[in-house]
Write an enzyme that holds these catalytic residues in place. Structure first.
Site, PDB file in Angstrom:
ATOM      1  N   CYS A 237      59.939 -64.057   3.019  1.00  0.00           N
ATOM      2  CA  CYS A 237      60.831 -63.184   3.787  1.00  0.00           C
ATOM      3  C   CYS A 237      60.048 -62.200   4.642  1.00  0.00           C
ATOM      4  CB  CYS A 237      61.752 -62.422   2.829  1.00  0.00           C
ATOM      5  SG  CYS A 237      62.817 -61.249   3.681  1.00  0.00           S
TER       6      CYS A 237
ATOM      7  N   ARG B 256      61.215 -57.644   4.646  1.00  0.00           N
ATOM      8  CA  ARG B 256      61.172 -56.880   3.403  1.00  0.00           C
ATOM      9  C   ARG B 256      60.969 -55.384   3.541  1.00  0.00           C
ATOM     10  NH1 ARG B 256      56.822 -60.208   0.198  1.00  0.00           N
ATOM     11  NH2 ARG B 256      56.498 -61.428   2.107  1.00  0.00           N
TER      12      ARG B 256
ATOM     13  N   TRP C 233      70.312 -59.538   7.141  1.00  0.00           N
ATOM     14  CA  TRP C 233      70.881 -59.892   8.436  1.00  0.00           C
ATOM     15  C   TRP C 233      70.004 -60.982   9.036  1.00  0.00           C
ATOM     16  CZ3 TRP C 233      69.362 -54.605   7.729  1.00  0.00           C
ATOM     17  CH2 TRP C 233      68.075 -54.306   8.179  1.00  0.00           C
TER      18      TRP C 233
ATOM     19  N   GLU D 110      66.177 -67.811  13.492  1.00  0.00           N
ATOM     20  CA  GLU D 110      66.714 -68.679  12.428  1.00  0.00           C
ATOM     21  C   GLU D 110      67.852 -69.533  12.980  1.00  0.00           C
ATOM     22  OE1 GLU D 110      67.227 -65.038   9.605  1.00  0.00           O
ATOM     23  OE2 GLU D 110      66.911 -66.808   8.345  1.00  0.00           O
TER      24      GLU D 110
HETATM   25  N1  ARG Z   1      67.391 -69.364   7.544  1.00  0.00           N
HETATM   26  C1  ARG Z   1      68.661 -69.330   6.879  1.00  0.00           C
HETATM   27  C2  ARG Z   1      69.771 -69.619   7.861  1.00  0.00           C
HETATM   28  O1  ARG Z   1      69.514 -69.795   9.022  1.00  0.00           O
HETATM   29  C3  ARG Z   1      68.908 -68.002   6.227  1.00  0.00           C
HETATM   30  C4  ARG Z   1      67.809 -67.488   5.296  1.00  0.00           C
HETATM   31  C5  ARG Z   1      67.902 -66.009   5.002  1.00  0.00           C
HETATM   32  N2  ARG Z   1      67.785 -65.249   6.222  1.00  0.00           N
HETATM   33  C6  ARG Z   1      67.887 -63.905   6.330  1.00  0.00           C
HETATM   34  N3  ARG Z   1      67.802 -63.372   7.502  1.00  0.00           N
HETATM   35  N4  ARG Z   1      68.106 -63.169   5.263  1.00  0.00           N
HETATM   36  O2  ARG Z   1      70.918 -69.637   7.537  1.00  0.00           O
END
Ligand code: ARG
Length: 358
Positions: free
Chosen positions: A66, A69, A237, A242
């Site tokens: 992560c 953090r 968030w 991602e």
């Molecule tokens: N990578 C994952 C997704 O696209 C989520 C993982 C957790 N991501 C976060 N920003 N807490 O759904």
């Protein structure tokens, strides 16, 4: 390996850590004695709320993958350890989503449900996130998220009628410690979504892409001091990449790069036009722009990378190691343009932690 009795050495190590980081509390030795007795008698022990809250926050702090953090101390811990029925878990998941979504001001939150005990395993959620889009196998390929084809079929086998859309929210599948699985629809008002538009290209809206606001991981166990909480959904968030560089771009996910490149009028006949790279940037611009416009918390990978380095130096100053997995920390877009790329990390595995058991 799933161990339902608490390992007394793990328990002792955790209680010592808790007291070492909260020196004003006092009472280490009586607590160590009580925990040891409780484990000897019942095979497990009960965390105080303060221990649970600290344990969950440190589990986030120890999450090697992560990048986000820096704010680990602000994790909101919803203590729902008395909840063990499938219906109870379903209600808590929905309540979690509502609270964590905060109308767009997303709050990092974990809901801790009943732990595993020697007498009975705790409940589990089969979905890997509380919000997942269905993937339907059709003759023309998968409609929706190919990643969730199996989950979609499992929901259908349990009686979910299914739909035909590209962004149909799947029901939760909850396995209680004893008894049958429960299917639970997530009410629409608990799922905030952002339709994607581009700040310059009006045609982008015609792609009808969208994503949900809250990533809430629901299939990892929270391990604290030898106790396993198999059902402890947690969220932060999103970081834009991602969604824009993985969920919507990966060829085994929504696979949108060629679609975007074509609308941009790029030359897709040769790799050397770098059409994939160009399309990736525009898709990511659209994600960040759309979340901002909808007033939903999101961060970009440059800002989040800098925050992570701040976190690293704070941890060092506190005399701790901050373990990290380079291959997860470096963003999937413009890696070398972010400072997290240009260094190595400690790869130790620490507990408390969030772990995959299956
Ligand atoms: N990578 C994952 C997704 O696209 C989520 C993982 C957790 N991501 C976060 N920003 N807490 O759904």
């Amino acid at each position: 390996m799933i161990e339902r009795t608490a390992d007394p050495r793990e328990a002792e190590r955790f209680i010592r850590l808790f007291h070492a980081e909260n020196p004003s509390l006092g009472g280490l030795y009586p607590r160590l004695r009580d925990v040891a007795r409780e484990i000897a008698r019942f095979g497990t022990y009960t965390h105080t709320f303060e221990e649970l809250e600290f344990g969950a926050r440190v589990a986030w702090r120890n999450s090697n993958r992560c990048i986000g953090r820096l704010y680990w101390r602000s994790l909101k811990v919803r203590d729902r350890r008395q909840v063990r029925t499938a219906e109870g878990v379903a209600l808590e998941c929905v309540a979690h989503l509502r609270e964590a979504t905060g109308n767009g001001k997303i709050r990092p939150t974990v809901t801790v449900l009943h732990p595993d005990t020697p007498a009975l395993p705790g409940p589990r959620i089969l979905n890997d996130q509380l919000i997942r889009y269905a993937g339907y196998r059709t003759r023309g390929g998968v409609v929706g998220d190919p990643r969730n084809v199996e989950l979609t079929e499992a929901a259908k086998a349990l009686g979910w009628p299914g739909g035909s859309g590209r962004f149909d929210v799947l029901p939760l599948i909850i396995q209680p410690g004893r008894g049958d699985r429960l299917l639970c629809n997530v009410p629409g008002d608990a799922v905030l979504e952002v339709p994607l538009v581009h700040p310059e290209y009006a045609w982008f809206a015609e792609l009808e892409l969208r994503w949900h606001a809250v990533p809430a991981i629901s299939d990892m166990c929270l391990e604290i001091g030898g106790v396993c909480y198999p059902c402890a959904p947690f969220n932060g968030w999103y970081m834009g990449t991602e969604i824009g560089a993985r969920n919507l771009a990966d060829t085994d996910r929504y696979d949108q790069l060629a679609v975007v490149a074509e609308r941009l009028g790029l030359d897709t006949s040769t790799e050397r036009s770098l059409w994939r790279d160009h399309a990736l940037v525009e898709l990511n611009v659209a994600v960040l722009h759309s979340f901002e416009r909808a007033r939903v918390t999101i961060s970009d990978h440059h800002t989040e990378s800098r925050r992570f380095l701040t976190h690293l130096s704070r941890e060092e100053k506190a005399g701790r190691v901050c373990p990290a997995d380079w291959s997860w920390i470096v963003p999937p877009l413009s890696g070398s343009a972010t400072p997290v790329f240009h260094r190595y990390y400690d790869t130790r595995v620490l507990t408390p932690s969030f772990v995959h058991h299956r």
